[in-house]
Design an enzyme around this catalytic site. Structure first.
Site, short mmCIF file in Angstrom:
data_model
loop_
_atom_site.label_atom_id
_atom_site.label_comp_id
_atom_site.label_asym_id
_atom_site.label_seq_id
_atom_site.Cartn_x
_atom_site.Cartn_y
_atom_site.Cartn_z
CB CYS A 400 -1.10 0.01 1.13
SG CYS A 400 -2.43 0.98 0.82
CG HIS A 548 -3.58 -3.50 3.16
ND1 HIS A 548 -2.48 -3.02 3.86
CD2 HIS A 548 -3.86 -2.34 2.76
CE1 HIS A 548 -2.55 -1.73 4.04
NE2 HIS A 548 -3.26 -1.37 3.05
CD GLU A 550 -1.26 -6.61 5.06
OE1 GLU A 550 -0.66 -6.95 3.98
OE2 GLU A 550 -1.45 -5.24 5.22
N1 GLN Z 1 -2.06 6.58 3.12
C1 GLN Z 1 -1.98 5.76 1.84
C2 GLN Z 1 -3.18 5.82 1.03
O1 GLN Z 1 -4.15 6.43 1.65
C3 GLN Z 1 -1.71 4.11 1.84
C4 GLN Z 1 -2.70 3.70 2.74
C5 GLN Z 1 -2.25 2.35 3.45
O2 GLN Z 1 -1.02 2.11 3.52
N2 GLN Z 1 -2.96 1.51 3.98
O3 GLN Z 1 -3.52 5.67 -0.03
#
Ligand code: GLN
Length: 579
Positions: A400, A548, A550
């Protein structure tokens, strides 16, 4: 439907989901509900440094991290409704009151809130959670917080009434307690007091499960039995073990399932031979796993470069995914926790020791991971760690924010886009919209004409709760991506479904330039507009995912991006895929 209620503040010590797992090994279908007595509607707006990781479900629900433990142990897919909060219950009751559903009655905690809680539990427990599509046989209901708290009172009262609603054969209660050892003596007082409180509120435990560093001595068990109104064989212990994966074996030896079966008359449920065989196979796999765990001698060292490293729970699913993958690769997992700000040159002025220590961890790691995160703090340190991984051919996994960091690093250092604003804009926008740090307003600059990482058009700029791009969505592997290591790890498929939680994305306008320079977006969303997976071809393992992975990793089925990362970091990626 059989309900097993688990209460007590120290339950994390006994390994969430273990009891459910043991039921599954007997061929039963198991679901789980977690009650969190806080006022927030969900965990989405809570800082990871306060409450640990925000877990995300298929349906986009942002929930307590315990739901992740249940999904992993039980191998099920839960819904946002499996996490009950005071906020959710009250808003449902207030909405009904505004509609006039209570027909002129005075709306009260008892019976209206307590009824709403019971209705919710009964309804949600029946939702199918596995591929069978059938109603579960057993639902584990975990009551968060401490019995006796003002906050949990309506839930405790609801559960007291619930035992009569569903009948004694369908209701069992496990209370989890801590037995501290003081000067070598096992102390039972905290357990006695907790169970007395519970009984005073009309709930009797069927099992008292004690967390202790050591096995319970006989006088300890006898005392708990005597003062807590349970037989000695209803007092179980989870003492320190070489890993939490051994806890199911320990509780099985103490006959927890037999105890609960007696109370819940589980023999009246008909479990067919195929379900019994599946359960037995699961148990066999689990035992093998613990054996493997005890015979791992080589290690793999991973530097986790994040900004919430002071609370490890902030990265719960990331840690679990690394653990699952390390088990599969038969490597002992060592995680070096690197606070990203320590890698920044500014940090050197404040603390040379931390700066050099942090860089030592990064430079000596077998693999570098930059997990998800929000806000400006630490991003320069993450970019520096990513650069190290890229240039020195050290395996890199960016999740992310970690993907976005890799894009910025590449644009800056390979494409030579000198415009510092790219980074400033990214981070200050993040900051301004997450409200996690002070001074955010000051940092918002004039928006640039064309930033590298952009705010997604559909995302709300005024409401933080539940407004990100959330939940299960498809990622399509692009044409000419057969070479992709990640695609091979996924089995060469055309599309994968993984869970998301983000507000920003790679600006598609920069993609051709980045790709020409070698940073390939091998996976995009179904419209081809959103960059989901990046990879460097000429690198042992350089992977970023906007999603994600995970959240879907399982003990016996590790998440592929993590598996590839750990295998590459162990030098064994070639054993899993053709390189
Ligand atoms: N802050 C970044 C976004 O909003 C990444 C979000 C995250 O890592 N969950 O895109």
């Amino acid at each position: 439907m059989k309900f097993v209620i688990v209460s007590g503040g120290v339950i994390s010590g006994i390994g969430k989901g273990v009891i459910g797992l043991l039921f599954k090994t007997r061929g039963l279908r198991v679901s789980a509900i977690k009650i969190d007595p806080y006022m927030n509607i969900d965990a989405g707006t809570m800082s990871p440094l306060e409450h640990g990781e925000v877990f995300v479900l298929d349906d986009g629900g942002e929930v307590d991290l315990d739901l992740g433990n249940y999904e992993r142990y039980l191998n099920v897919t839960l819904t946002r409704e499996n996490n009950i909060t005071t906020g959710k219950i009250y808003s449902a009751v207030i909405e009904r009151e505004r509609k006039g559903d209570y027909l002129g009655k005075t709306v009260q905690v008892v019976p209206h809130i307590t009824n709403a809680i019971q209705d919710w539990i009964e309804r949600v427990a029946r939702i199918p959670v596995d591929s069978s599509g059938e109603e579960p046989d057993v639902c584990i209901v975990e009551l968060g917080g401490t019995v006796g708290d003002i906050e949990s009172a309506p839930f405790v009262e609801a559960l007291r009434q619930f035992q009569f609603r569903v009948g004694p054969d369908n209701f069992a209660l496990i209370h989890v307690s801590l037995v501290p050892v003081v000067n070598g003596e096992q102390k039972t007082k905290p357990t006695q007091v907790a169970v007395r409180d519970l009984r005073g509120l009309g709930l009797m435990p069927d099992i008292v499960a004690c967390r202790c560093t050591h096995k319970l001595e006989k006088p300890t068990t006898d005392k708990i039995s005597m003062f807590c109104h349970v037989g000695p064989d209803q007092v179980l212990v989870v003492h320190d073990l070489s890993s939490i994966y051994h806890v199911p074996l320990l509780l099985d030896q103490q006959k927890i399932v037999e105890q609960l079966s007696k109370k819940l008359k589980l023999d009246t449920l008909s479990v067919g031979p195929p379900a019994l065989a599946t359960g037995a196979a699961l148990w066999n796999d689990w035992r093998n796993l613990t054996n493997t765990h005890d015979r791992m001698f080589e290690s793999v060292n991973i530097a986790l470069v994040g900004k919430y490293t002071h609370l490890k729970d902030s990265y719960m699913s990331v840690i679990k995914s690394l653990e699952h993958s390390a088990l599969r690769c038969q490597r002992k997992l060592n995680i070096s926790w690197v606070e990203a700000t320590d890698l920044e040159p500014d940090a050197a002025e404040n603390s040379r020791v931390n700066f050099h220590k942090a860089w030592h961890e990064v430079c000596s790691a077998d693999g570098i991971l930059v997990p998800g995160g929000f806000g400006v703090r630490g991003t320069e340190g993450m970019i520096a760690a990513c650069k190290w991984a890229r240039e020195n051919k050290v395996p890199y996994l960016g999740i992310c924010l970690g993907l976005q960091i890799a894009v910025i690093e590449y644009a800056r250092n390979v494409l030579g886009i000198k415009d510092q604003a790219i980074v400033d804009i990214l981070v200050s926008l993040l900051e301004a919209n997450t409200h996690l740090d002070a001074h955010s307003e000051e940092l918002v600059p004039e928006p640039p004409a064309n930033p590298l990482i952009v705010f997604m058009p559909e995302v709300s700029k005024t409401h933080l709760g539940g407004t990100m791009r959330l939940g299960l969505r498809p990622t399509i592997f692009q044409d000419d991506s057969e070479w992709s290591k990640l695609r091979k790890l996924y089995g060469g498929v055309e599309a994968v479904h993984e869970r998301h939680r983000h507000r920003y994305e790679v600006n598609p306008e920069f993609v051709p330039e980045l790709e020409k320079a070698g940073l390939t977006f091998v996976g995009k969303d179904d419209k081809g507009e959103r960059m989901e997976i990046l990879e460097l071809k000429s690198h042992p393992y350089f992977v970023g995912t906007q999603y994600h992975p995970e959240y879907l990793s399982r003990v016996l089925n590790p998440s592929k991006p993590y598996l590839g990362f750990i295998a590459a970091s162990s030098g064994t990626l070639g054993d899993i895929i053709d390189l």
